[in-house]
Design a protein around this motif. Sequence first.
Motif, PDB file in Angstrom:
ATOM      1  N   GLU A   1      -3.072 -14.171   7.917  1.00 27.68           N
ATOM      2  CA  GLU A   1      -2.950 -14.999   6.723  1.00 27.68           C
ATOM      3  C   GLU A   1      -2.957 -14.151   5.453  1.00 27.68           C
ATOM      4  O   GLU A   1      -2.149 -14.377   4.535  1.00 27.68           O
ATOM      5  CB  GLU A   1      -4.094 -16.011   6.661  1.00 27.68           C
ATOM      6  CG  GLU A   1      -4.073 -17.064   7.760  1.00 27.68           C
ATOM      7  CD  GLU A   1      -5.275 -17.981   7.668  1.00 27.68           C
ATOM      8  OE1 GLU A   1      -5.659 -18.341   6.529  1.00 27.68           O
ATOM      9  OE2 GLU A   1      -5.843 -18.333   8.715  1.00 27.68           O
ATOM     10  N   ILE A   2      -3.864 -13.175   5.384  1.00 28.35           N
ATOM     11  CA  ILE A   2      -3.964 -12.417   4.135  1.00 28.35           C
ATOM     12  C   ILE A   2      -2.848 -11.372   4.020  1.00 28.35           C
ATOM     13  O   ILE A   2      -2.403 -11.055   2.918  1.00 28.35           O
ATOM     14  CB  ILE A   2      -5.362 -11.794   3.954  1.00 28.35           C
ATOM     15  CG1 ILE A   2      -5.755 -10.878   5.106  1.00 28.35           C
ATOM     16  CG2 ILE A   2      -6.393 -12.897   3.771  1.00 28.35           C
ATOM     17  CD1 ILE A   2      -7.135 -10.213   4.915  1.00 28.35           C
TER      18      ILE A   2
ATOM     19  N   ALA B   1      -5.144 -10.475  -2.159  1.00 27.82           N
ATOM     20  CA  ALA B   1      -5.205 -10.884  -0.749  1.00 27.82           C
ATOM     21  C   ALA B   1      -6.574 -10.582  -0.150  1.00 27.82           C
ATOM     22  O   ALA B   1      -7.119 -11.378   0.620  1.00 27.82           O
ATOM     23  CB  ALA B   1      -4.106 -10.182   0.043  1.00 27.82           C
ATOM     24  N   GLY B   2      -7.158  -9.433  -0.507  1.00 33.08           N
ATOM     25  CA  GLY B   2      -8.490  -9.115  -0.011  1.00 33.08           C
ATOM     26  C   GLY B   2      -9.537 -10.082  -0.522  1.00 33.08           C
ATOM     27  O   GLY B   2     -10.458 -10.475   0.213  1.00 33.08           O
ATOM     28  N   LEU B   3      -9.394 -10.505  -1.789  1.00 36.49           N
ATOM     29  CA  LEU B   3     -10.354 -11.447  -2.357  1.00 36.49           C
ATOM     30  C   LEU B   3     -10.207 -12.829  -1.734  1.00 36.49           C
ATOM     31  O   LEU B   3     -11.208 -13.514  -1.477  1.00 36.49           O
ATOM     32  CB  LEU B   3     -10.192 -11.504  -3.869  1.00 36.49           C
ATOM     33  CG  LEU B   3     -11.220 -12.315  -4.655  1.00 36.49           C
ATOM     34  CD1 LEU B   3     -12.648 -11.853  -4.348  1.00 36.49           C
ATOM     35  CD2 LEU B   3     -10.942 -12.224  -6.154  1.00 36.49           C
TER      36      LEU B   3
ATOM     37  N   HIS C   1     -10.492  -1.188  -5.837  1.00 37.12           N
ATOM     38  CA  HIS C   1      -9.129  -0.816  -6.211  1.00 37.12           C
ATOM     39  C   HIS C   1      -8.532   0.044  -5.104  1.00 37.12           C
ATOM     40  O   HIS C   1      -9.151   1.010  -4.662  1.00 37.12           O
ATOM     41  CB  HIS C   1      -9.116  -0.034  -7.524  1.00 37.12           C
ATOM     42  CG  HIS C   1      -7.783  -0.078  -8.213  1.00 37.12           C
ATOM     43  ND1 HIS C   1      -6.612   0.329  -7.621  1.00 37.12           N
ATOM     44  CD2 HIS C   1      -7.444  -0.516  -9.450  1.00 37.12           C
ATOM     45  CE1 HIS C   1      -5.605   0.173  -8.453  1.00 37.12           C
ATOM     46  NE2 HIS C   1      -6.077  -0.345  -9.576  1.00 37.12           N
ATOM     47  N   VAL C   2      -7.343  -0.327  -4.668  1.00 41.21           N
ATOM     48  CA  VAL C   2      -6.667   0.450  -3.624  1.00 41.21           C
ATOM     49  C   VAL C   2      -5.877   1.596  -4.245  1.00 41.21           C
ATOM     50  O   VAL C   2      -5.484   1.556  -5.410  1.00 41.21           O
ATOM     51  CB  VAL C   2      -5.729  -0.439  -2.776  1.00 41.21           C
ATOM     52  CG1 VAL C   2      -6.519  -1.497  -2.020  1.00 41.21           C
ATOM     53  CG2 VAL C   2      -4.646  -1.080  -3.638  1.00 41.21           C
ATOM     54  N   GLY C   3      -5.650   2.628  -3.448  1.00 37.58           N
ATOM     55  CA  GLY C   3      -4.838   3.760  -3.865  1.00 37.58           C
ATOM     56  C   GLY C   3      -3.758   4.049  -2.847  1.00 37.58           C
ATOM     57  O   GLY C   3      -3.950   3.833  -1.652  1.00 37.58           O
ATOM     58  N   SER C   4      -2.634   4.565  -3.319  1.00 33.69           N
ATOM     59  CA  SER C   4      -1.516   4.868  -2.419  1.00 33.69           C
ATOM     60  C   SER C   4      -1.402   6.351  -2.107  1.00 33.69           C
ATOM     61  O   SER C   4      -0.475   6.763  -1.402  1.00 33.69           O
ATOM     62  CB  SER C   4      -0.201   4.384  -3.039  1.00 33.69           C
ATOM     63  OG  SER C   4       0.045   5.058  -4.273  1.00 33.69           O
ATOM     64  N   ALA C   5      -2.326   7.164  -2.598  1.00 34.14           N
ATOM     65  CA  ALA C   5      -2.242   8.616  -2.386  1.00 34.14           C
ATOM     66  C   ALA C   5      -3.624   9.230  -2.547  1.00 34.14           C
ATOM     67  O   ALA C   5      -4.558   8.592  -3.025  1.00 34.14           O
ATOM     68  CB  ALA C   5      -1.267   9.242  -3.395  1.00 34.14           C
TER      69      ALA C   5
ATOM     70  N   ILE D   1      -5.202  -2.309   5.796  1.00 32.29           N
ATOM     71  CA  ILE D   1      -6.610  -2.197   5.386  1.00 32.29           C
ATOM     72  C   ILE D   1      -7.155  -3.505   4.816  1.00 32.29           C
ATOM     73  O   ILE D   1      -8.338  -3.584   4.464  1.00 32.29           O
ATOM     74  CB  ILE D   1      -6.808  -1.051   4.374  1.00 32.29           C
ATOM     75  CG1 ILE D   1      -5.881  -1.180   3.170  1.00 32.29           C
ATOM     76  CG2 ILE D   1      -6.606   0.300   5.039  1.00 32.29           C
ATOM     77  CD1 ILE D   1      -6.378  -2.015   2.061  1.00 32.29           C
ATOM     78  N   LEU D   2      -6.341  -4.546   4.730  1.00 32.64           N
ATOM     79  CA  LEU D   2      -6.800  -5.786   4.097  1.00 32.64           C
ATOM     80  C   LEU D   2      -8.027  -6.414   4.767  1.00 32.64           C
ATOM     81  O   LEU D   2      -8.940  -6.865   4.056  1.00 32.64           O
ATOM     82  CB  LEU D   2      -5.655  -6.799   4.031  1.00 32.64           C
ATOM     83  CG  LEU D   2      -4.631  -6.547   2.919  1.00 32.64           C
ATOM     84  CD1 LEU D   2      -3.467  -7.521   3.031  1.00 32.64           C
ATOM     85  CD2 LEU D   2      -5.286  -6.655   1.547  1.00 32.64           C
ATOM     86  N   PRO D   3      -8.109  -6.468   6.100  1.00 35.72           N
ATOM     87  CA  PRO D   3      -9.337  -7.024   6.684  1.00 35.72           C
ATOM     88  C   PRO D   3     -10.585  -6.250   6.283  1.00 35.72           C
ATOM     89  O   PRO D   3     -11.656  -6.854   6.063  1.00 35.72           O
ATOM     90  CB  PRO D   3      -9.070  -6.941   8.188  1.00 35.72           C
ATOM     91  CG  PRO D   3      -7.589  -6.995   8.316  1.00 35.72           C
ATOM     92  CD  PRO D   3      -7.083  -6.217   7.134  1.00 35.72           C
ATOM     93  N   ASP D   4     -10.491  -4.936   6.152  1.00 30.85           N
ATOM     94  CA  ASP D   4     -11.640  -4.146   5.722  1.00 30.85           C
ATOM     95  C   ASP D   4     -12.028  -4.490   4.289  1.00 30.85           C
ATOM     96  O   ASP D   4     -13.212  -4.594   3.957  1.00 30.85           O
ATOM     97  CB  ASP D   4     -11.341  -2.654   5.825  1.00 30.85           C
ATOM     98  CG  ASP D   4     -11.325  -2.154   7.261  1.00 30.85           C
ATOM     99  OD1 ASP D   4     -11.658  -2.942   8.166  1.00 30.85           O
ATOM    100  OD2 ASP D   4     -10.982  -0.977   7.474  1.00 30.85           O
ATOM    101  N   ALA D   5     -11.026  -4.650   3.422  1.00 34.61           N
ATOM    102  CA  ALA D   5     -11.303  -5.011   2.032  1.00 34.61           C
ATOM    103  C   ALA D   5     -12.001  -6.367   1.956  1.00 34.61           C
ATOM    104  O   ALA D   5     -13.001  -6.532   1.246  1.00 34.61           O
ATOM    105  CB  ALA D   5     -10.004  -5.035   1.230  1.00 34.61           C
ATOM    106  N   ALA D   6     -11.467  -7.336   2.693  1.00 33.27           N
ATOM    107  CA  ALA D   6     -12.057  -8.677   2.689  1.00 33.27           C
ATOM    108  C   ALA D   6     -13.464  -8.665   3.262  1.00 33.27           C
ATOM    109  O   ALA D   6     -14.384  -9.299   2.721  1.00 33.27           O
ATOM    110  CB  ALA D   6     -11.161  -9.629   3.483  1.00 33.27           C
ATOM    111  N   ALA D   7     -13.644  -7.930   4.359  1.00 36.11           N
ATOM    112  CA  ALA D   7     -14.952  -7.892   5.016  1.00 36.11           C
ATOM    113  C   ALA D   7     -16.002  -7.262   4.103  1.00 36.11           C
ATOM    114  O   ALA D   7     -17.136  -7.751   4.021  1.00 36.11           O
ATOM    115  CB  ALA D   7     -14.863  -7.112   6.319  1.00 36.11           C
ATOM    116  N   LEU D   8     -15.648  -6.171   3.416  1.00 33.59           N
ATOM    117  CA  LEU D   8     -16.652  -5.532   2.567  1.00 33.59           C
ATOM    118  C   LEU D   8     -17.038  -6.431   1.398  1.00 33.59           C
ATOM    119  O   LEU D   8     -18.231  -6.584   1.087  1.00 33.59           O
ATOM    120  CB  LEU D   8     -16.164  -4.193   2.037  1.00 33.59           C
ATOM    121  CG  LEU D   8     -17.250  -3.527   1.175  1.00 33.59           C
ATOM    122  CD1 LEU D   8     -18.416  -3.040   2.016  1.00 33.59           C
ATOM    123  CD2 LEU D   8     -16.708  -2.420   0.311  1.00 33.59           C
TER     124      LEU D   8
END
Length: 397
Positions: free
Chosen positions: A13-14, A109-111, A166-170, A378-385
Amino acid sequence: MSTRELAEQFRDEIVTLRRALHQVPEYDLELPKSQRLILDALEGLPLEITLGKELSSVTAVLRGGRGPGPVVLLRGDMDALPVTERVDVPYVSQHPGMMHACGHDLHVAGLVGAAKILSSLQAELAGDVVFMFQPGEETSGGAPIMIREGVLDAAGRRADAAYGLHVGSAGQPLGMWSSRPGSFMAAADQLHVRVVGAGTHGSIPYRGKDPIPVLCEMVGALQTMVTRQFDVFDPVVLTVGRIAGGTKENIIPDDAFFDATVRTFSAEARAKVQQASVQLVEALATAHGLTAEVDYQIGYPVTVNDATEYEFARSTIVDLFGPDRFRERPNPRCGAEDMSYLLQEVPGVYLNLSACRNPHPDAAADNHSPLADFDDAILPDAAALLAELAVRRIART
């Protein structure tokens, strides 16, 4: 079920939400399509939802089932950038010249994922959670507007703590968390200068007042000022990013312009560089018989992580994901964030999470690049944390 197990249940879903958001990037404070996607994703959850008046924000409150207690605020920004995407993905931006080049679609999406997890755990919560979906981080600062509209008191009492990521791409391997206590990101101000002279023919400069060499002298003098008037251990970065003046090689113009960004990490250095830079350019103009019109604009303040909340977040990450998934940054970052306004009001912490798809992070395109590529695995990790921070912080009472 644990927050990580619940996050996995909501993975599809996310991820779907993130890719839908990625296709409709919107800029600044008015983000109607993004707002609609968020509202649709939250539909059916036991949330009290309020929409912004001055901006397309969404504030959602989850009431814990075990009575009033601490209030935790979780924040995600939702705006995009005026960048033309060059990443070859099936969910590429459908808005020409606009791109989620800073990963805010992942933040949203993580929120939303955290809201779904915590709604599943509502009966166990002895406190409330505020979900803050914020426009305008990249531009005029949506956070202070939402604060003015009452986001910190949305639960009926003041938030006790605020968390964001905040996510990073590098730069770091996929899935790596990082942060630091104290100053984490810079204050960002702007210096705008117009050097006013008198135009004439380029062959007779003594008949005018040439602003261009004076402007060039100012740019060099500002760099000397930074290295000679400021403590190297309380750094200042002053970068002139724009110079404009003149129309033709044999015409001395009436005026010339430059714009600079100024980054600092303490209130003391910030105040000093404002006073010193304005004084310097005005004095140089006067020394050459010209004038300087200076506009020093105050931007986002320093993002400061509360030491106690930092240690709480660090230990939570280690518990959930293991010690190899967290790195403490030795130095602050020179980027700026309007999460800083929240952290001026309530204790909290801001975290980084690597969403770098490239197996060689140092070779990857960074945030704000048209080639920035974020891995939504990594979205499930972001949501879980985010959810776990709320659960544990409420339990701390």
